[in-house]
Scaffold this motif. Structure first.
Motif, mmCIF file in Angstrom:
data_model
loop_
_atom_site.group_PDB
_atom_site.id
_atom_site.type_symbol
_atom_site.label_atom_id
_atom_site.label_comp_id
_atom_site.label_asym_id
_atom_site.label_seq_id
_atom_site.Cartn_x
_atom_site.Cartn_y
_atom_site.Cartn_z
ATOM 1 N N ASP A 288 2.883 6.349 82.819
ATOM 2 C CA ASP A 288 2.197 6.630 81.050
ATOM 3 C C ASP A 288 1.029 7.089 80.749
ATOM 4 O OD1 ASP A 288 1.657 6.064 78.123
ATOM 5 O OD2 ASP A 288 1.993 3.443 78.620
ATOM 6 N N HIS A 289 0.978 8.436 80.159
ATOM 7 C CA HIS A 289 -0.195 9.046 80.469
ATOM 8 C C HIS A 289 -1.281 8.529 79.056
ATOM 9 C CE1 HIS A 289 1.046 11.472 84.309
ATOM 10 N NE2 HIS A 289 1.759 11.722 83.310
ATOM 11 N N ARG A 290 -2.569 7.997 79.141
ATOM 12 C CA ARG A 290 -3.384 7.454 78.297
ATOM 13 C C ARG A 290 -4.469 8.588 78.566
ATOM 14 N NH1 ARG A 290 -1.613 1.352 77.143
ATOM 15 N NH2 ARG A 290 0.235 1.431 77.724
ATOM 16 N N ASP A 291 -4.566 9.084 79.170
ATOM 17 C CA ASP A 291 -6.007 10.063 79.109
ATOM 18 C C ASP A 291 -5.909 11.565 78.159
ATOM 19 O OD1 ASP A 291 -5.561 13.281 81.317
ATOM 20 O OD2 ASP A 291 -3.665 12.093 80.840
ATOM 21 N N ARG A 299 1.264 16.604 81.957
ATOM 22 C CA ARG A 299 1.933 15.364 82.020
ATOM 23 C C ARG A 299 3.660 15.032 82.220
ATOM 24 N NH1 ARG A 299 -1.081 11.777 77.087
ATOM 25 N NH2 ARG A 299 -3.466 13.034 77.366
ATOM 26 N N MET A 305 -2.044 12.198 87.489
ATOM 27 C CA MET A 305 -2.428 10.481 86.774
ATOM 28 C C MET A 305 -4.161 10.006 87.004
ATOM 29 S SD MET A 305 -0.157 7.018 88.138
ATOM 30 C CE MET A 305 -0.819 6.376 85.565
ATOM 31 N N SER A 310 -4.071 5.444 83.035
ATOM 32 C CA SER A 310 -3.147 6.031 82.344
ATOM 33 C C SER A 310 -2.222 4.438 83.528
ATOM 34 C CB SER A 310 -2.547 6.803 83.379
ATOM 35 O OG SER A 310 -2.921 7.816 82.359
#
Length: 321
Positions: A288-291, A299, A305, A310
């Motif tokens: 779950d990419h949050r960068d 992504r 990651m 993330s």
């Protein structure tokens, strides 16, 4: 194009601050050399270094000098009055002759090969573009720079760029001309132009919005601060393949924190998904990419990651740690 910054993250050097000068209102340029005069690591336009300013005080700054001169690394630092203390340390404490450690260089913002470039800079976001523009110009590519700042006197490198490149550089001080007309500038760009944008978040957001409506343009961004993280955080398991550990990551902690608590050595710096230091290969599972760093294609590949922010889309990830 994969970020793939892991090898350079291991380079940790002592350097000497050989020279510092004020180059604009609130901006100082720093030149670092090896104490013994040895060559510094090679780098390419778009690269940055981590300055290890003190315990818990690590900051990333774009390199703005000449990649061909390996005797020196140069950065420019804006005093951020509402920042977290790094720029104030640089301005108020760091002096010529001081020694400190650096990590890198690493490059999360490489200059791709293109026939045309359009550079959009906001404030201190001009720093990575100084060597990029030199490289683009040397390659014979067509390019333009639109550079916005609060006032002309606050715009580092403005006079040098205008003198060297003339009308290809458009200076846009806000107190005289208002905000950069990003939609208007991009609306007249040729298809297949590589658009590079660096600066404060409002500028990046407008550039993303404009380029989303102009699919012929390839947008490349570098952020100073993280995107807002949305969505719930739920717990999951992470298997660290090289360490032979499987760890539970609760909903209120990051993979990085859990790995550190387990004694697994992981390099990190910003801890907010903007620098790339903690980039880790993914062997199985869907992140779950949050960068604020990876591109849409990176992504979608799900092969790397940033473990500081993330998380996992499912119940388990397997990482090459």
């Amino acid at each position: 194009m994969t970020v793939n910054t892991l090898p350079s993250a291991d380079i940790d050097l002592e350097v000497l601050l050989a020279h510092r000068e004020t180059i604009a209102d609130g901006v100082v340029r720093l030149a670092f050399r090896r104490p013994g005069g040895e060559l510094l690591p090679p780098w390419a336009p778009g690269a940055h270094v981590d300055l290890l300013l003190g315990p818990g005080l690590v900051r990333q700054y774009s390199l703005c000098g000449d990649p061909g001169d390996r005797s020196v690394l140069e950065v420019a630092v804006l005093r951020e009055h509402s920042g977290r203390g790094g720029s104030e340390f640089v301005h108020d404490v760091l002096r010529t002759g001081d020694r400190l450690r650096i990590r890198g260089p690493r490059n999360n913002f490489p200059l791709v090969s293109a026939d045309r470039y359009l550079f959009l800079a906001g404030g201190i976001g001009i720093t990575p573009f100084v060597p990029m523009i030199a490289a683009a110009d040397e390659s014979g590519a067509e390019w333009e720079l639109y550079y916005g700042g609060r006032t002309r006197s606050s715009m580092a490198f403005a006079e040098d760029l205008r003198q060297k490149y003339g009308d290809r550089v458009t200076l846009w001080p806000q107190d005289r001309s208002g905000l950069l007309d990003v939609h208007g500038i991009l609306g007249t760009a040729f298809e297949d132009t590589a658009v590079y944008c660096c600066g404060p978040e409002p500028l990046l957001a407008v550039a993303e919005q404009a380029c989303a409506q102009l699919p012929g343009l390839g947008l490349h961004l570098e952020r100073f601060s993280p995107k807002e993280i949305t969505g719930p955080s739920t717990g999951f398991d992470v298997e660290l393949a090289r360490s032979g550990l499987t760890l539970a990551v609760p909903d209120d902690r990051s993979i990085l924190e859990v790995a550190e608590d387990a004694g697994v050595p992981v390099l990190s710096s910003c801890r907010e998904g903007t620098c790339g230091t903690c980039e880790t290969p993914v062997l199985a599972g869907v992140p779950d990419h949050r960068d604020s760093l990876l591109t849409a294609d990176e992504r979608a590949a799900n092969d790397t990651m940033m473990i500081c922010v993330s998380r996992a889309c499912g119940r388990k990830l397997v990482l090459d740690l």
